[in-house]
Design a protein around this motif. Sequence first.
Motif, PDB file in Angstrom:
ATOM      1  N   GLN A 176      -7.005  -0.707   6.228  1.00  0.00           N
ATOM      2  CA  GLN A 176      -6.087  -0.198   7.248  1.00  0.00           C
ATOM      3  C   GLN A 176      -5.088  -1.280   7.668  1.00  0.00           C
ATOM      4  O   GLN A 176      -3.898  -1.009   7.832  1.00  0.00           O
ATOM      5  CB  GLN A 176      -6.886   0.313   8.448  1.00  0.00           C
ATOM      6  CG  GLN A 176      -7.720   1.554   8.124  1.00  0.00           C
ATOM      7  CD  GLN A 176      -8.651   1.930   9.250  1.00  0.00           C
ATOM      8  OE1 GLN A 176      -9.544   1.160   9.615  1.00  0.00           O
ATOM      9  NE2 GLN A 176      -8.455   3.103   9.806  1.00  0.00           N
ATOM     10  N   LEU A 177      -5.583  -2.507   7.846  1.00  0.00           N
ATOM     11  CA  LEU A 177      -4.684  -3.620   8.147  1.00  0.00           C
ATOM     12  C   LEU A 177      -3.720  -3.846   6.990  1.00  0.00           C
ATOM     13  O   LEU A 177      -2.516  -4.057   7.191  1.00  0.00           O
ATOM     14  CB  LEU A 177      -5.499  -4.887   8.427  1.00  0.00           C
ATOM     15  CG  LEU A 177      -4.718  -6.194   8.597  1.00  0.00           C
ATOM     16  CD1 LEU A 177      -3.718  -6.084   9.733  1.00  0.00           C
ATOM     17  CD2 LEU A 177      -5.675  -7.361   8.831  1.00  0.00           C
ATOM     18  N   GLY A 211      -3.286   2.688  -1.098  1.00  0.00           N
ATOM     19  CA  GLY A 211      -2.142   3.521  -1.458  1.00  0.00           C
ATOM     20  C   GLY A 211      -2.038   4.750  -0.579  1.00  0.00           C
ATOM     21  O   GLY A 211      -0.951   5.114  -0.110  1.00  0.00           O
ATOM     22  N   GLY A 212      -3.175   5.411  -0.330  1.00  0.00           N
ATOM     23  CA  GLY A 212      -3.157   6.607   0.507  1.00  0.00           C
ATOM     24  C   GLY A 212      -2.800   6.301   1.943  1.00  0.00           C
ATOM     25  O   GLY A 212      -1.995   7.008   2.567  1.00  0.00           O
ATOM     26  N   LEU A 213      -3.373   5.234   2.498  1.00  0.00           N
ATOM     27  CA  LEU A 213      -3.071   4.864   3.877  1.00  0.00           C
ATOM     28  C   LEU A 213      -1.635   4.360   4.024  1.00  0.00           C
ATOM     29  O   LEU A 213      -0.968   4.647   5.020  1.00  0.00           O
ATOM     30  CB  LEU A 213      -4.048   3.779   4.351  1.00  0.00           C
ATOM     31  CG  LEU A 213      -5.482   4.228   4.601  1.00  0.00           C
ATOM     32  CD1 LEU A 213      -6.388   3.030   4.842  1.00  0.00           C
ATOM     33  CD2 LEU A 213      -5.536   5.173   5.802  1.00  0.00           C
ATOM     34  N   TYR A 257       1.173   6.015   6.411  1.00  0.00           N
ATOM     35  CA  TYR A 257       1.920   5.215   7.385  1.00  0.00           C
ATOM     36  C   TYR A 257       3.424   5.438   7.213  1.00  0.00           C
ATOM     37  O   TYR A 257       4.146   5.690   8.184  1.00  0.00           O
ATOM     38  CB  TYR A 257       1.572   3.735   7.201  1.00  0.00           C
ATOM     39  CG  TYR A 257       2.381   2.790   8.058  1.00  0.00           C
ATOM     40  CD1 TYR A 257       1.960   2.444   9.332  1.00  0.00           C
ATOM     41  CD2 TYR A 257       3.578   2.237   7.585  1.00  0.00           C
ATOM     42  CE1 TYR A 257       2.707   1.576  10.127  1.00  0.00           C
ATOM     43  CE2 TYR A 257       4.325   1.376   8.360  1.00  0.00           C
ATOM     44  CZ  TYR A 257       3.886   1.049   9.628  1.00  0.00           C
ATOM     45  OH  TYR A 257       4.630   0.196  10.412  1.00  0.00           O
ATOM     46  N   LEU A 258       3.903   5.358   5.979  1.00  0.00           N
ATOM     47  CA  LEU A 258       5.336   5.471   5.729  1.00  0.00           C
ATOM     48  C   LEU A 258       5.865   6.876   5.984  1.00  0.00           C
ATOM     49  O   LEU A 258       7.009   7.038   6.424  1.00  0.00           O
ATOM     50  CB  LEU A 258       5.651   5.031   4.299  1.00  0.00           C
ATOM     51  CG  LEU A 258       5.624   3.517   4.086  1.00  0.00           C
ATOM     52  CD1 LEU A 258       5.607   3.172   2.607  1.00  0.00           C
ATOM     53  CD2 LEU A 258       6.824   2.862   4.754  1.00  0.00           C
ATOM     54  N   HIS A 259       5.072   7.899   5.698  1.00  0.00           N
ATOM     55  CA  HIS A 259       5.530   9.265   5.933  1.00  0.00           C
ATOM     56  C   HIS A 259       5.843   9.483   7.418  1.00  0.00           C
ATOM     57  O   HIS A 259       6.774  10.202   7.766  1.00  0.00           O
ATOM     58  CB  HIS A 259       4.478  10.267   5.460  1.00  0.00           C
ATOM     59  CG  HIS A 259       4.433  10.415   3.983  1.00  0.00           C
ATOM     60  ND1 HIS A 259       3.272  10.752   3.295  1.00  0.00           N
ATOM     61  CD2 HIS A 259       5.383  10.258   3.025  1.00  0.00           C
ATOM     62  CE1 HIS A 259       3.523  10.797   1.997  1.00  0.00           C
ATOM     63  NE2 HIS A 259       4.793  10.497   1.810  1.00  0.00           N
ATOM     64  N   VAL A 260       5.064   8.865   8.289  1.00  0.00           N
ATOM     65  CA  VAL A 260       5.350   8.949   9.717  1.00  0.00           C
ATOM     66  C   VAL A 260       6.459   7.983  10.099  1.00  0.00           C
ATOM     67  O   VAL A 260       7.407   8.333  10.813  1.00  0.00           O
ATOM     68  CB  VAL A 260       4.082   8.644  10.537  1.00  0.00           C
ATOM     69  CG1 VAL A 260       4.390   8.650  12.037  1.00  0.00           C
ATOM     70  CG2 VAL A 260       2.987   9.656  10.228  1.00  0.00           C
ATOM     71  N   VAL A 298      -4.064   4.247  11.596  1.00  0.00           N
ATOM     72  CA  VAL A 298      -2.810   3.825  10.976  1.00  0.00           C
ATOM     73  C   VAL A 298      -1.653   4.745  11.379  1.00  0.00           C
ATOM     74  O   VAL A 298      -0.536   4.284  11.657  1.00  0.00           O
ATOM     75  CB  VAL A 298      -2.972   3.787   9.447  1.00  0.00           C
ATOM     76  CG1 VAL A 298      -1.620   3.624   8.757  1.00  0.00           C
ATOM     77  CG2 VAL A 298      -3.907   2.647   9.051  1.00  0.00           C
ATOM     78  N   ARG A 299      -1.905   6.039  11.427  1.00  0.00           N
ATOM     79  CA  ARG A 299      -0.849   6.976  11.830  1.00  0.00           C
ATOM     80  C   ARG A 299      -0.406   6.723  13.278  1.00  0.00           C
ATOM     81  O   ARG A 299       0.771   6.891  13.616  1.00  0.00           O
ATOM     82  CB  ARG A 299      -1.335   8.422  11.676  1.00  0.00           C
ATOM     83  CG  ARG A 299      -1.528   8.865  10.230  1.00  0.00           C
ATOM     84  CD  ARG A 299      -2.001  10.310  10.171  1.00  0.00           C
ATOM     85  NE  ARG A 299      -2.297  10.730   8.816  1.00  0.00           N
ATOM     86  CZ  ARG A 299      -1.403  11.253   7.984  1.00  0.00           C
ATOM     87  NH1 ARG A 299      -0.149  11.402   8.374  1.00  0.00           N
ATOM     88  NH2 ARG A 299      -1.752  11.616   6.768  1.00  0.00           N
TER      89      ARG A 299
END
Length: 451
Positions: free
Chosen positions: A50-51, A131-133, A137-140, A193-194
Amino acid sequence: MSNLRADWAHRPTHRRIWALAAPMIVSNVTVPLVTLTDSIVAGHLPHASQLAAVAVGGAIYQLPVFLCGFLRMGTVGFSAQACGRGDGDAMRRILLQALLLSLALAAIQLLAAVPLLQPILRMMDPTADLGGLGAAYLHVRLAGLPAALASYALAGWFLGAQNARVTVQILILTNLANIALNLLFVLGFGWGVRGIALASVIGEWGGCLFGLSRIASQLRRFPGHLHPRRLLYWAHWRPLLGVNRDILLRSVALEGVFFALTTLGARLGGPIVAANALLLNGLLLTSFALDGLANAVESVAGHAIGARQGDTLRRAMVVAGGWSLGGSLLFAATFALGGHLFVDLQTDIAAVRQVAYVYLPYLALLPMIAFPSYLFDGLFVGATRAREMRNAMVVAALAFVVAALLLRPLGNHGLWVALLVFMGVRGGAMAWTARRIARSPHGWLGQPSSA
């Protein structure tokens, strides 16, 4: 020499410079606090991935945002010159152009992010979790991109209009809202993360909307009218786009130097690249402080050029130059005498500490060599002389490459000497260009890039 003393003794110029510089320095301090808070909050999440996702996603997001910094720098000079002329029509046109340009760039980057996001993450070779996290993060996070770029345009316009207070309020509101919501969403609501990404988005939109709300009161100081039809003509876009293009190229060259410094340092081993990163934080602190004075010069220089006040321009450079010199000596003394403590505060890894201690003398030299380039950046931005600023940066970057190649046998010492050469050539090239312009028939008041 007597003219220099008289200019330095001009108290109204000192007050004017510090009225603009002090709030900018304070607001600059909030910038690293955001990154620090993100790291602290993410560091207390259950999984290391997550970090890592916040670090990777943040790096990907910040690169295009950093490169679009020209939206602020390219707007300041035109806004300040229009303010100096008392041209309310131009103030309105410049603001609308800057905002439209920021929205167009945000739209282009968002459209490009759809097909490029996953390949970029794969290129960084993340694990499946990372990759998923990172994508989550970037989508938000990308939802805040239009606000971030529009805030650049607003910050530059208000600073050029001699209203540093609103520029600072935009930055502080954005950053403090980000910090507070980070703590609430992640530590309070457990959104992970979100939540970190959403805090950044809300902070960016909050700062942007605040800036937009202050436009009407600012324009009341400059009576005039907006003529939208003029925006249909290329002649009204060419100066602004030309300046922004040159500032973008200058930023790419600057980023390239520090990317090369990190890459070449990495080849020398982990402790060296880690130590270099810690020491470069000292240069970052120096630039945050001295950039406040450069921001003041941007505004005062542009206003003086617009108002055709050569004496005001000269006094501003003398006063800001004197304070910049004093600030650089203070930072140099701090790093020379307290450098070990500065390193120790950042890491407790013995191997990294020992390597960093060796290169502390270079950090102590950097502020004294770098400060002229910050000062002249302010002058060239205020005068919308972006082409000359770009050329000086390219020459300095080439000097870095040559020095790094020639000094390669010296290892990391060679890299640090190459960085000193880069800063010295950058400031020297700008000083030489400034002197050449001052001796030209029209001097600095003969503005070639006026909007």
